[in-house]
Write an enzyme that holds these catalytic residues in place. Structure first.
Site, PDB file in Angstrom:
ATOM      1  N   TRP A   1      13.068   3.016  -4.885  1.00 23.51           N
ATOM      2  CA  TRP A   1      12.552   1.303  -4.872  1.00 23.51           C
ATOM      3  C   TRP A   1      13.698   0.480  -5.947  1.00 23.51           C
ATOM      4  CZ3 TRP A   1      12.054  -0.695 -10.007  1.00 23.51           C
ATOM      5  CH2 TRP A   1      11.800  -2.194 -10.010  1.00 23.51           C
TER       6      TRP A   1
ATOM      7  N   GLU B   1      10.242   2.057  -0.773  1.00 20.97           N
ATOM      8  CA  GLU B   1       8.697   1.372  -1.652  1.00 20.97           C
ATOM      9  C   GLU B   1       8.947  -0.220  -1.471  1.00 20.97           C
ATOM     10  OE1 GLU B   1       8.343   2.321  -5.322  1.00 20.97           O
ATOM     11  OE2 GLU B   1       6.130   0.904  -5.933  1.00 20.97           O
TER      12      GLU B   1
ATOM     13  N   LYS C   1       8.637  -3.945  -2.167  1.00 21.13           N
ATOM     14  CA  LYS C   1       7.659  -5.045  -2.717  1.00 21.13           C
ATOM     15  C   LYS C   1       7.776  -6.639  -2.119  1.00 21.13           C
ATOM     16  CE  LYS C   1       7.606  -5.373  -7.559  1.00 21.13           C
ATOM     17  NZ  LYS C   1       8.078  -5.055  -8.713  1.00 21.13           N
TER      18      LYS C   1
ATOM     19  N   ASP D   1       2.658   1.225  -2.985  1.00 19.58           N
ATOM     20  CA  ASP D   1       2.134   0.273  -4.278  1.00 19.58           C
ATOM     21  C   ASP D   1       1.051  -0.389  -4.332  1.00 19.58           C
ATOM     22  OD1 ASP D   1       1.864  -0.984  -7.007  1.00 19.58           O
ATOM     23  OD2 ASP D   1       3.673   0.483  -7.374  1.00 19.58           O
TER      24      ASP D   1
ATOM     25  N   HIS E   1       1.796  -4.134  -5.302  1.00 14.80           N
ATOM     26  CA  HIS E   1       2.752  -4.179  -4.349  1.00 14.80           C
ATOM     27  C   HIS E   1       2.670  -5.896  -2.966  1.00 14.80           C
ATOM     28  CE1 HIS E   1       6.044  -2.284  -6.093  1.00 14.80           C
ATOM     29  NE2 HIS E   1       5.734  -2.388  -6.836  1.00 14.80           N
TER      30      HIS E   1
ATOM     31  N   HIS F   1       1.796   4.778  -4.922  1.00 10.68           N
ATOM     32  CA  HIS F   1       1.955   4.201  -6.772  1.00 10.68           C
ATOM     33  C   HIS F   1       0.549   4.249  -6.805  1.00 10.68           C
ATOM     34  CE1 HIS F   1       6.520   4.444  -7.793  1.00 10.68           C
ATOM     35  NE2 HIS F   1       6.154   5.676  -7.243  1.00 10.68           N
TER      36      HIS F   1
ATOM     37  N   ASP G   1       1.614  -8.345 -10.389  1.00 14.17           N
ATOM     38  CA  ASP G   1       1.811  -6.640 -10.238  1.00 14.17           C
ATOM     39  C   ASP G   1       2.059  -5.973 -12.079  1.00 14.17           C
ATOM     40  OD1 ASP G   1       2.860  -3.847  -9.447  1.00 14.17           O
ATOM     41  OD2 ASP G   1       5.147  -4.548  -9.308  1.00 14.17           O
TER      42      ASP G   1
ATOM     43  N   ASP H   1       1.013  -3.996 -13.525  1.00 13.82           N
ATOM     44  CA  ASP H   1       0.767  -1.873 -14.161  1.00 13.82           C
ATOM     45  C   ASP H   1      -0.230  -1.776 -15.233  1.00 13.82           C
ATOM     46  OD1 ASP H   1       2.336  -0.596 -12.298  1.00 13.82           O
ATOM     47  OD2 ASP H   1       3.781  -2.757 -12.319  1.00 13.82           O
TER      48      ASP H   1
ATOM     49  N   ASP I   1       1.532   4.787 -10.942  1.00 14.96           N
ATOM     50  CA  ASP I   1       2.699   4.238 -11.803  1.00 14.96           C
ATOM     51  C   ASP I   1       2.226   3.341 -12.352  1.00 14.96           C
ATOM     52  OD1 ASP I   1       4.888   2.760 -12.134  1.00 14.96           O
ATOM     53  OD2 ASP I   1       4.947   2.005 -10.302  1.00 14.96           O
TER      54      ASP I   1
HETATM   55  C1  RNT Z   1       8.336  -1.546  -9.420  1.00 16.44           C
HETATM   56  C2  RNT Z   1       7.935   0.391  -8.356  1.00 16.44           C
HETATM   57  C3  RNT Z   1       8.469   1.168  -9.081  1.00 16.44           C
HETATM   58  C4  RNT Z   1       8.516   1.405 -10.924  1.00 16.44           C
HETATM   59  C5  RNT Z   1       8.636   3.100 -11.151  1.00 16.44           C
HETATM   60  C6  RNT Z   1       9.204   2.914 -12.840  1.00 16.44           C
HETATM   61  O1  RNT Z   1       7.547  -2.365  -9.078  1.00 16.44           O
HETATM   62  O2  RNT Z   1       6.628  -0.159  -8.731  1.00 16.44           O
HETATM   63  O3  RNT Z   1       7.992   1.569  -8.379  1.00 16.44           O
HETATM   64  O4  RNT Z   1       7.455   0.522 -11.401  1.00 16.44           O
HETATM   65  O5  RNT Z   1       9.365   3.107 -10.150  1.00 16.44           O
HETATM   66 ZN    ZN Z   2       5.546   1.555  -7.980  1.00 16.63          ZN
END
Ligand code: RNT
Ligand code: ZN
Length: 415
Positions: free
Chosen positions: A183, A223, A225, A256, A259, A283, A291, A293, A323
């Site tokens: 990523w 990955e 986004k 993810d 994303h 993720h 996003d 998290d 994640d």
């Molecule tokens: C960022 C991505 C990525 C990170 C990690 C730390 O938006 O989701 O995967 O969160 O690799």
């Molecule tokens: Zn991620």
């Protein structure tokens, strides 16, 4: 009859075998991210997070050293049942005497051997790995693999190559392939003048990184986004870019669920990709308006993701990783809550009469399909989950008591 025995009987009326579900659940590995413990800072020199991602909050007790992070992981993982893997970022290298001498383009397996020893000691199933394309002075104007500056681009290509080499050793060390997820934060805050060339440079960089890697022990993934903080207008590694890249190069896509646009669902993307790919990586996170998290909760989309994994017989094909990073609550509790919720969602999915539901769909019996799905929502999942915890000798609903004790004795003493 115990609460579990009653649940067993109730599920049986729908043709569901709770024993089979429990056996299956114990076999599904979850790759747990190391970065919840220290707010994604790592050990190789960075003291703040960059790359359009952000950890908010300043709850006391952040792990600042390898020893502290290990201690916290040990505690958290002891409260999470089932098969576990550890997901590491390259920034968690244990550099020792190489600190200040070896940069990310020179990391080797030896910088991660202490992690391997630890993972084996606590009985993990393996380690997954991530090159770290953020939190580093060599990010030029926020760009890494797509940088127009050739020296910068090359540095990050070398980092990617090192990571694939390290991953091959990590895979061998556990006798299980290591997922390497790429990523990059590369993108622009405002309307770009050129959307294509950065993507062509990223493509070239990925080709160079993937020129040569150990196909037996390494599963490379990309990955995508849609945007990052300060990168609202354009990201180089977009969904279409990576999905096409992965298809052409025969590597893996990582989805993810923070994303995508808010009305795009990863649960729906999983089966779409399973039609074409042997493996799909995840993720699992929780975005609140963006996003963000947040800690993974037992919510509808999580259950839907779990259902797609289970009912498509894809527990070997979908590589489940977590994640998220929350610094506003006890970080050990954050780990435990999210990981247990992922497992609970898998159990929920394993307790669905999936063949029966599919038959209803195929027979266009949509009224009954709706009715059964609704009834299933209130069956005693909790009783089966508690049974799983007791069989795996993991703390039950009162697990937080242990974390509170750990906070009083360990975390609160860090300052
Ligand atoms: C960022 C991505 C990525 C990170 C990690 C730390 O938006 O989701 O995967 O969160 O690799
Ligand atoms: Zn991620």
């Amino acid at each position: 009859m115990t609460y579990y025995e009653i649940a067993n009987k109730l599920y049986a009326t729908y043709g569901v075998d709770t024993e089979a579900a429990l056996d299956k659940l114990a076999e599904i590995p979850i790759s747990i991210h190391c970065w919840q413990g220290d707010d994604v800072i790592g050990f190789d020199g960075s003291d703040s997070l960059s790359g359009g991602i952000q950890t908010t909050g300043n709850y006391p007790g952040r792990a600042r050293t390898f020893e502290e992070l290990k201690e916290d992981i040990r505690k958290a993982f002891s409260l999470i049942p089932g098969k576990k893997r550890l997901n590491l970022h390259a920034s968690y290298a244990i550099l020792g005497a190489d600190k200040g001498k070896v940069d990310r383009d020179g990391y080797t397996y030896k910088h991660f051997e202490p992690w391997v020893a630890f993972a084996k000691e606590i009985g993990l199933d393996g380690i997954d790995f991530n090159p770290t394309f953020f939190g580093h002075p060599k990010m030029k104007d926020g760009l890494s693999l797509s940088s127009p500056d050739e020296e910068t681009r090359k540095f990050w290509v070398e980092h990617g190559k090192r990571c694939l080499e390290i991953a091959a050793e990590l895979g061998k060390a556990f006798g299980k392939p290591c997922l390497v997820n790429i990523w990059i934060p590369d993108g622009f805050k405002d309307v770009p003048a050129d959307r294509l060339t950065p993507r062509l440079r990223l493509k070239r960089s990925l080709d160079e990184i993937l020129e040569n890697y150990d196909k037996q022990w390494v599963i490379p993934a990309v990955e995508s986004k849609v945007f990052g903080i300060g990168l609202e207008s354009y990201t180089v590694g977009s969904n279409e870019f990576y999905q096409n890249y992965a298809a052409k190069k025969d590597i893996c896509c990582l989805l993810d669920n923070g994303h995508y646009h808010p009305l795009e669902y990863v649960s729906d993307k999983i089966p779409a990709l399973l039609a074409f790919y042997d493996k799909v990586a995840l993720h699992v996170t929780r975005g609140v308006r963006w996003d963000s998290d947040h800690v993974v909760l037992f919510e509808d989309e999580l259950k839907e993701i779990a259902k797609e994994i289970v009912r498509n017989n894809a527990t070997d094909k979908v590589l489940i990783g977590l994640d998220y990073f929350d610094a506003s609550i006890n970080r050990v509790a954050a780990w435990v809550t999210g990981a247990r919720n992922m497992q609970k969602a898998l159990l929920f999915a394993l307790l669905q009469p999936n063949d029966k539901l599919k038959a209803l769909q195929d027979g266009a019996e949509f009224t009954e399909l709706m009715n059964v799905q609704e009834e299933l929502k209130t069956l005693p999942l909790g009783a089966v989950w508690e049974e799983y915890l007791s069989r795996t000798k993991t703390a039950g609903a009162d697990w937080l008591t242990e974390v509170k004790k750990y906070e009083a004795e360990i975390l609160s003493k860090r300052n």
